[in-house]
Design a protein around this motif. Structure first.
Motif, PDB file in Angstrom:
ATOM      1  N   TRP A   1       0.839  -1.182   0.000  1.00 54.25           N
ATOM      2  CA  TRP A   1       0.000   0.000   0.000  1.00 54.25           C
ATOM      3  C   TRP A   1       0.876   1.235   0.000  1.00 54.25           C
ATOM      4  O   TRP A   1       1.871   1.298   0.727  1.00 54.25           O
ATOM      5  CB  TRP A   1      -0.887   0.021   1.251  1.00 54.25           C
TER       6      TRP A   1
ATOM      7  N   PRO B   1      -0.619   2.771  13.741  1.00 54.49           N
ATOM      8  CA  PRO B   1      -1.340   3.881  13.121  1.00 54.49           C
ATOM      9  C   PRO B   1      -2.619   3.417  12.430  1.00 54.49           C
ATOM     10  O   PRO B   1      -2.725   2.265  12.093  1.00 54.49           O
ATOM     11  CB  PRO B   1      -0.355   4.396  12.081  1.00 54.49           C
TER      12      PRO B   1
ATOM     13  N   ARG C   1      -7.650 -10.816  12.341  1.00 48.64           N
ATOM     14  CA  ARG C   1      -7.877 -11.694  11.194  1.00 48.64           C
ATOM     15  C   ARG C   1      -6.639 -12.512  10.823  1.00 48.64           C
ATOM     16  O   ARG C   1      -6.724 -13.446  10.040  1.00 48.64           O
ATOM     17  CB  ARG C   1      -8.341 -10.863   9.992  1.00 48.64           C
TER      18      ARG C   1
ATOM     19  N   GLU D   1     -16.389  -2.440  14.838  1.00 50.69           N
ATOM     20  CA  GLU D   1     -16.144  -2.564  13.406  1.00 50.69           C
ATOM     21  C   GLU D   1     -16.697  -3.880  12.891  1.00 50.69           C
ATOM     22  O   GLU D   1     -17.376  -3.930  11.864  1.00 50.69           O
ATOM     23  CB  GLU D   1     -14.644  -2.497  13.144  1.00 50.69           C
TER      24      GLU D   1
ATOM     25  N   HIS E   1      -9.504   5.173  10.391  1.00 51.63           N
ATOM     26  CA  HIS E   1      -9.330   4.329   9.213  1.00 51.63           C
ATOM     27  C   HIS E   1      -9.193   2.874   9.626  1.00 51.63           C
ATOM     28  O   HIS E   1      -8.659   2.567  10.686  1.00 51.63           O
ATOM     29  CB  HIS E   1      -8.066   4.792   8.488  1.00 51.63           C
ATOM     30  N   GLU E   2      -9.675   1.986   8.806  1.00 55.85           N
ATOM     31  CA  GLU E   2      -9.517   0.539   9.015  1.00 55.85           C
ATOM     32  C   GLU E   2      -8.047   0.186   9.108  1.00 55.85           C
ATOM     33  O   GLU E   2      -7.265   0.527   8.239  1.00 55.85           O
ATOM     34  CB  GLU E   2     -10.174  -0.171   7.829  1.00 55.85           C
ATOM     35  N   GLN E   3      -7.666  -0.489  10.168  1.00 55.29           N
ATOM     36  CA  GLN E   3      -6.250  -0.702  10.386  1.00 55.29           C
ATOM     37  C   GLN E   3      -5.736  -2.029   9.882  1.00 55.29           C
ATOM     38  O   GLN E   3      -4.555  -2.214   9.725  1.00 55.29           O
ATOM     39  CB  GLN E   3      -5.929  -0.635  11.888  1.00 55.29           C
ATOM     40  N   ASP E   4      -6.633  -2.972   9.692  1.00 57.67           N
ATOM     41  CA  ASP E   4      -6.185  -4.316   9.398  1.00 57.67           C
ATOM     42  C   ASP E   4      -5.823  -4.421   7.919  1.00 57.67           C
ATOM     43  O   ASP E   4      -6.686  -4.551   7.070  1.00 57.67           O
ATOM     44  CB  ASP E   4      -7.321  -5.283   9.741  1.00 57.67           C
ATOM     45  N   LEU E   5      -4.540  -4.379   7.619  1.00 60.40           N
ATOM     46  CA  LEU E   5      -4.137  -4.288   6.224  1.00 60.40           C
ATOM     47  C   LEU E   5      -4.458  -5.522   5.418  1.00 60.40           C
ATOM     48  O   LEU E   5      -4.734  -5.453   4.233  1.00 60.40           O
ATOM     49  CB  LEU E   5      -2.636  -4.005   6.133  1.00 60.40           C
TER      50      LEU E   5
END
Lengths: 418, 979, 74
Positions: free
Chosen positions: A257, A418, B693, B729, C20-24
């Motif tokens: 990313w 972060p 996850r 979430e 923001h969604e953190q789980d990449l």
């Protein structure tokens, strides 16, 4: 085939002062239709790889394709902090190799990289950070890295500006000290590798953007550039945040990313800080360059972006962190911010190794550590390419590791993610 | 007090408009006392007092003076102390003069450097540092230290500096940058269309450069017209006019940061604007020639403004070099002020127009087709002594030169639009050689440019251009700007066409390119750029950095005016535009940090009890309750002994608590935790883990089932603060079809832990109910205490039976007092976080903030048995199937007992194989450790690689020696508290 | 700095009000500079909503409430 090359030295400066004709640092080579190895991306990784391919493996029919110009980029003005600390031993080993190479790289490349060994301090303001650093310190001892824990009193003697800690709000618990780390000039690293690689016969081609990778029947064939196709059996993509899109053109999905990485640069100050400082609890890195400016960096922005505009909130965080450490800096002016787009992986460790396409390698995802990793990564990556088998230091960073759940966890400590 | 360069009080009235001669003000420079007047800036006061050489440049230590009046001035970076506050750097042209201000120049150490450096100059060209100091290896570190001293810099203040730093947020339709004529016109047009407008002007007064020109608008003198229009704008309800406000950054997407000077302090504005009009004016271009950086060389328009605003003369014997009519305007002003204009040097080959004629009529000597070629100075370069001019019409051979003695050279090379902010916002800039400056090639949406910034160099046309930009912006925002009732009547003398002064007259290269400065602030010269190009450093940024040898500092402007032209002259059009980044003009760190200072750095969750603070700064729980002079470790051991022997109470209030309720609450918890929540009976609690996850443990908690549809999660050891976010979430994204809700109850309840063999008695005495002495091992009970709801939860964290008692937070202090009294009556006491951790270490429980570093699976923590695979997949289950996470491949949690019973090794210490075998292999590491008063020996928990078992020998390195130990089952104490 | 608007409660503010969604690993890598991601209306209603954003300009192309069927699949 060596190209003509003028050695840098005091004598050469004297000659130049007397009017000798300047010589290009790297030749403006003509792009050829074929090479033995094509390296896409003229950043620190690509240039270091090209140099080691030529120097250690005699491979000179190599091209480095860079879409813009060599050097002049990079967050934090020019200064990159060279140190070997990492959460996992696999990463630390690679950074330590890099650091060791830096010690003699200036003379090896005949280019002063401005590597100043002022030492690096990682400060701990929380128990979690202290434990993590202690683990790094202990591992360092076993892996031959010269780094150890120091108590707050010794921290104050290494960085006198920190005297007066512990503050009640931010108690300093200790630090990891690496005396043989320091600062290096990022531009110089790019230019030095480019120059020596070019002298050894590598074609460093600027203003040549790669558009697509061309493969046939699972084998690499060529790279399509804005100046036409360049054929090769071996292609290494070291294009930072542009790597993912390039690999997608040939059907490979990389978990990368693009994120903005910001640094703030202040106006010049009388010398006040000697070692480079990290404070993970504050998401802050701080160092003072030779010309007196303070450079404040840290983790990349928390959401992906390719705009080159960092989040202003991050700048506020950096400033707040810097002042938490050194309240006396309050009236100092930030004169410039630098934002670089870096590539991040799910575990924040790089992706290095061969891909599913034969002859296609990647080396990316360094997330802002590109310069401090360049010599070590370039050397081992070049070896992997030349020998046809991943170097043992690079094996943990194979791109397909996520499918097996094999993380090299370099993510910041959970509370700070972060 | 001598004021050699201040016009006498009887000078023409148009000079000295802003100063009040009745109020003298004194200040000091490097200890020397000087005088000025109220209304002066530091720069005008310094100039008025005759100070020419102010600082020295950073690389070559050349004396530098004040060369301008705005933000392009680079001669004036000094440390200013006033009213007790210190600014490590200030721009003298922007700082108002206040009584007692003390200036100090932060020059690098000059022991002999001023003499040596000119000799060393040929070696100090672009890239010199990269080319040398290579051998021997010791040279560079010493050289670097010397360079640090030579470079100099600002001084840090001593003592606390408290400057208020306010952040203000604002949303507007249109942001107008610059309150000059164009900006005012644009703002007026937009305001008339009803848009919300913010007009930001850097100076204290609006009008921009209007006071540098003479003329009338609608019959009124320029300044009077400006005043009237500003007054009219300011009263409009949809307009904000901010003076002394500099736009520091245009960050794209309409976000802008502005710095407002409020007295001695500053305020940061964060503005979201849907459209922007950039009316930022232009910088007067200097000319590049040998010796163009000396004190006494100044921009012609700046000199004119110093005369008009502050009655400050730029010098006594003045030469003016100009590429257009600006120089003539200044010449006429100098004449009116009674100054000696020795010569006007016009670069143009055939100039014409009203100004030339006026000058000729006044008897001013004029040379056309000539350029400044070289300068000379005396007193070590501090005072300009003469300028050599040369004839441009040279076919070949050396040019015809002529030296003129003077002490001041005023230069006008034309205008370079100030487009840094446009570049920041994403506009593309291109060098226009007809124009002689960078211009916009493309602008992002919603971005408009007006006036001088738009290349409209004639003052007469600027208003119309501003109105046009305002109208365009209104159209973009949706709307129409009403036409003004009567057209403007602008009477300002029009300029004759300037020469697009090739900044570097190419037909006349400077005789000494190494003193022809392109960017004086960074000491880069024409020679540097030429060398950089020849050596193939051709990218714009690469050229800049190479030219400054990596040692150049940037003082807040993105580059020297005109550097773009030099770059493109040498390396082609691609090298002209530099990437620009905020902040422009700089933002001080404390302003950026705003309110986040001291204790406000992070939000804190604290309990009001206890006096010592734990090492965990985020949740302030007391480490121990020390008695007398006890050390913390001593206190911890005492508390542990007390708890094991009798009982103790500890404050658990900061720990997170979450209420999960709804018909599908059980199903939800089944899915997100690794246990089968639905199988928990009402009135019981179970310990469980939550995974991300990737299969790694995120947090642990006790789930208590209050009734059929309500569960209460109580955090145990870590990660609970982010747990609620995570669950929320999941609830909204993957489980939106379930009927349930989450409520954060952390602050609603105060909670304490009662532990120890006599804990039951404490509980019984509090409730007056002996039955509670045998609280069930997994109990979860809702009851009442003193009229308040109370919740009891079995908690085995310390290794034996314990009960967590929660009451509403308001009632908590009273409960604490009662519980503590009850415990003390039974020979117990309060215990802190340190003792809590030590107790759980003895019990051998994994603590998520110690054992878990973010990539641990349940099996590694020996908690795999908690996973209820029968009920189907839970979050993270799929990841656990991956090969690398299989139980056999991962390290496991062990207890570590060293042979030396009293030796406590710190967390992070690695476990090694037999050191006799070379090299010793690393087998794992220790995650928590401490001395156990109960077992009278040191304990540790840690991870060891797969393949190792209980009973295996391991070693640790401690102070250089290998100490043996062995791996054991982590549960040092069993359920009853026995070893 | 990003400007976001919550499709559920309408809160329109800069990114400091959102998370923001953190789980990449859960997120999809962005292609062609367009990313689909999840944001939480932290200081508003607390809803997680999907956003399609242009990474090159940081401008939001579309935002979908969690219950919006036409949106990007969660």
């Amino acid at each position: 085939m060596r190209r003509s090359f003028r050695r840098h030295s005091l004598l050469s400066l004297l000659r130049a002062a007397r009017g000798a004709q300047p010589v290009p640092a790297w030749s403006r080579a003509e792009l050829k239709p074929n090479y033995d190895v094509v390296i896409v991306g003229g950043g620190a990784q690509g240039l270091a790889t090209a140099y080691y391919l030529a120097r250690r493996h005699g491979m000179r029919k190599v091209a480095v394709l860079e879409s813009g110009r060599i050097g002049g980029r990079g967050a934090g003005g020019n200064s990159a902090i060279v140190h070997s600390a990492a959460r996992q031993r696999e990463s630390a080993a690679l950074f330590e190799l890099s650091r060791k190479l830096f010690e003699s790289l200036s003379s090896q490349l005949n280019y002063n990289l401005l590597f100043t060994r002022r030492g690096v301090l990682h400060l701990a303001f929380s128990g979690a950070q202290l434990d993590s650093l202690a683990r790094t310190a202990d591992a360092a001892r076993h892996d031959g890295i010269s780094a150890w824990m120091v108590p707050p009193s010794e921290v104050a003697s290494l960085a006198p500006l920190l005297q007066g800690h512990p503050h009640e709000d931010l108690p300093l618990l200790g630090a990891l000290w690496q005396p043989n780390g320091g600062l290096v000039d990022g531009d110089a690293v790019h230019w030095a590798f480019a120059r020596m690689a070019s002298a050894l016969g590598v074609d460093v081609i600027e203003n040549c953007a790669a558009e697509e990778i061309i493969a046939e029947r699972g084998r690499i064939k060529a790279v399509q550039t804005e100046r036409g196709p360049v054929g090769s059996d071996v292609v290494a993509v070291t294009a930072g945040s542009a790597t993912a899109d390039l690999l997608a053109s040939v059907g490979i999905e990389l978990p990368l990313w693009p994120h903005s990485l910001q640094s703030l640069v202040t106006e010049p100050l009388q010398p006040v800080i000697s070692p480079a400082l990290f404070a993970g609890d504050l998401d802050l890195s701080l160092c003072q360059t030779t010309s007196g400016e303070l450079v404040a960096g840290g983790l990349p922005d928390p959401y992906p972006s390719r705009s080159g505009q960092g989040s202003f909130l991050r700048a506020e965080d950096r400033a707040a962190g810097a002042l938490a450490l050194f309240p006396a800096l309050g009236r100092l002016r930030v004169t410039r911010s630098w934002t670089e787009t870096v590539a991040l992986t799910p575990d924040r460790a790089p992706l290095v190794g061969p891909t599913g396409i034969e002859g296609l390698h990647v080396n990316c995802g360094w997330g802002g550590d590109s310069v401090r990793a360049a010599p070590g990564s370039g050397l081992t990556f070049a070896a992997s390419i030349a020998v046809g088998r991943p170097h043992h230091l690079l094996r943990p960073f194979a791109p397909e590791r996520f499918a097996f759940g094999r993380f090299v966890d370099e993510r910041p400590l959970p509370e700070l993610a972060p | 007090m001598s004021r050699p360069f201040r016009l006498p009080p009887d000078a023409a009235p148009q000079f000295g408009r802003l100063i009040d001669r009745r109020m003298p003000v004194s200040f000091s420079l490097n200890g020397r006392t000087l005088g000025g007047f109220a209304g002066d800036t530091l720069a005008s006061a310094l100039l008025g007092a005759g100070v020419r050489a102010l600082t020295q440049s950073r690389r070559y230590h050349r004396p530098r003076g004040i060369s301008g009046i705005g933000d392009e001035d680079c001669g004036g970076l000094l440390t200013l102390t006033r009213d007790g506050a210190t600014l490590p750097s200030c721009r003298v042209a922007e700082q108002p003069l206040v009584e007692g201000a003390a200036l100090r120049s932060g020059d690098g150490r000059t022991r002999g450097t001023r003499l040596l450096l000119p000799l060393a100059r040929p070696f100090l060209q672009a890239g010199f540092a990269y080319k040398t100091f290579l051998k021997p290896r010791q040279v560079w570190p010493r050289a670097e230290q010397a360079l640090r001293r030579i470079a100099g810099g600002g001084f840090l203040p001593r003592g606390p500096q408290t400057a208020s730093a306010e952040h203000v947020h604002l949303r507007v339709d249109l942001l107008v940058v610059g309150g000059g004529l164009a900006g005012l016109a644009a703002a007026e047009a937009a305001a008339a269309a009803g848009k919300r407008v913010l007009l930001a002007e850097r100076e204290a007064r609006l009008g921009g450069l209007a006071d540098a020109y003479d003329g009338r608008i609608d019959g009124q003198p320029l300044l009077a017209w400006v005043r009237q229009r500003v007054a009219a704008l300011s009263v409009l309800p949809n307009v904000h006019v901010l003076a002394r406000t500099r736009v520091a950054g245009l960050h794209g997407n309409g976000f802008a940061t502005l710095v407002e000077a409020v007295g001695a302090a500053e305020r940061l504005w964060q503005v979201h604007a849907d459209a922007v009009v950039l009316a930022s004016g232009a910088h007067e271009k200097p000319l590049v020639f040998s010796g163009n950086d000396r004190p006494g060389i100044m921009s012609a328009t700046a000199a004119r403004l110093y005369l008009r605003r502050y009655a400050v003369a730029p010098g006594r014997r003045i030469v003016i070099a100009t590429a257009g009519d600006e120089g003539y305007r200044t010449a006429l002003d100098c004449l009116a002020a009674g100054l000696d204009v020795v010569r006007i040097v016009d670069l143009r080959l055939t100039p014409d127009g009203s100004f030339l004629n006026m000058a000729k009529a006044s008897g001013l000597p004029i040379s056309v087709g000539s350029v400044p070629y070289d300068t000379s100075a005396e007193r070590g370069g501090r005072v300009l002594s003469g300028v050599t001019i040369a004839n441009r019409l040279v076919m070949d051979g050396a040019p015809l030169t002529h030296r003129i003695a003077c002490d001041t050279l005023l230069v006008s090379g034309g205008w370079s639009p100030a487009l840094d902010l446009a570049a920041q916002a994403g506009a593309e800039l291109r060098y226009d050689s007809d124009f002689g400056a960078l211009r916009l090639a493309s602008v992002p949406e919603g971005f408009f440019v007006a006036g001088l910034a738009n290349g409209v160099f004639n003052a007469a046309d600027v208003l119309e251009d501003g109105r046009r930009a305002g109208t365009d912006a209104v159209a973009y925002l949706g709307g129409t700007a009403p036409k003004p009732p009567t057209p403007l009547n602008v009477e300002i003398t029009r300029d004759d066409a300037p020469e697009a002064a090739t900044f570097l007259p190419s037909e006349l290269p400077p005789p000494f390119p190494e003193t022809a400065f392109v960017d004086p602030a960074r000491d880069t010269t024409v020679a540097d750029y030429r060398l950089a190009t020849a050596e193939n450093y051709r990218g714009p940024m690469a050229m800049e950095r190479y030219a400054a040898s990596g040692l150049g500092a940037l003082d807040g402007r993105s580059e020297g005016v005109g550097a773009a032209e030099i770059r493109q002259a040498f390396a082609g059009p691609g090298a002209a535009a530099l990437p620009a980044s905020p902040p422009l003009g700089g933002i001080r760190l404390d302003l950026l940090a705003g309110a986040r200072r001291g204790s406000r750095l992070w939000p804190l969750r604290a309990s009001t009890l206890g006096k010592r603070v734990s090492e965990h700064p985020r949740s302030r729980r007391p480490a121990a309750f020390q008695h007398g002079n006890e050390g913390v470790e001593e206190a911890i051991r005492r508390e542990v002994r007390t708890v094991r022997n009798a009982c103790g109470v500890s404050d658990l209030s900061p720990v997170g608590k979450i209420l999960v309720s709804g018909p599908d609450a059980a199903r939800f918890l089944d899915a997100v935790s690794i246990s089968a929540a639905s199988a928990i009976a009402t009135g019981t609690a179970r310990y469980t883990l939550f995974l991300d996850r990737n299969g790694f443990v995120r947090a642990d908690a006790l789930i208590a089932r209050l009734d059929e549809t309500r569960f209460w999660l109580c955090g145990v050891s870590g990660g609970t603060q982010t747990l609620l976010d995570w669950m929320e979430e999941l609830r909204q994204t993957e489980y939106a079809h379930l009927a349930m809700a989450l409520v954060d109850e952390t602050e609603r309840w105060g909670q304490l832990l009662i532990a120890g063999p006599r804990g039951g008695e404490v509980l019984a005495s509090l409730f007056g109910d002996d039955a509670l002495q045998d609280f069930p091992l997994d109990g979860a009970v809702d009851t009442a205490l003193s009229g308040f709801p109370a919740r009891l939860l079995a908690n085995r964290y310390t290794g034996e039976m314990g009960v967590a008692l929660a009451v509403p937070s308001g009632a908590f202090p009273e409960l604490w007092t009662q519980a503590l009294a009850a415990a003390q009556a039974l020979e117990g006491e309060a215990f802190g976080y340190g003792a809590l951790l030590r107790l759980r270490l003895e019990a051998g429980h994994a603590d998520m903030s110690l054992e878990n570093d973010g990539s641990r699976t349940p099996a590694e923590l020996r908690l795999g048995h908690l996973a209820d695979t029968a009920e189907g997949a839970f979050t993270g289950a799929a990841a656990l199937q991956k090969a690398a996470l299989a139980e056999t491949a991962r390290p496991r949690l062990f207890g570590v007992l060293l042979d030396e019973a009293g030796l406590v090794v710190p967390p992070g210490t690695h476990l090694l194989s037999d050191p006799e075998s070379h090299p010793a292999r690393v087998l794992g590491h220790i995650t928590s450790s401490g001395f156990s008063p109960t077992l009278h020996r040191a304990l540790a928990l840690g991870f060891a690689d797969s393949g190792l078992n209980e009973g295996d020998r391991v070693f640790v390195q401690h102070f250089g020696e290998a100490r043996p130990g062995r791996l054991v089952n982590p549960h040092f104490l069993d359920m009853e508290g026995r070893p | 700095m990003l400007l976001l608007s919550c499709p559920v409660c309408g809160l329109s503010a800069n990114e400091s009000h959102f998370r923001h969604e953190q789980d990449l690993l859960a997120a999809q890598p962005a292609r062609d500079d367009v990313a689909d991601e999840a944001w939480c209306c932290r200081r508003g209603c607390g809803a997680w909503f999907r956003v399609r954003r242009n990474l090159k300009t940081d401008s939001v192309l579309a935002a979908f409430a969690p219950t919006d069927e036409t949106g990007i699949a969660a």
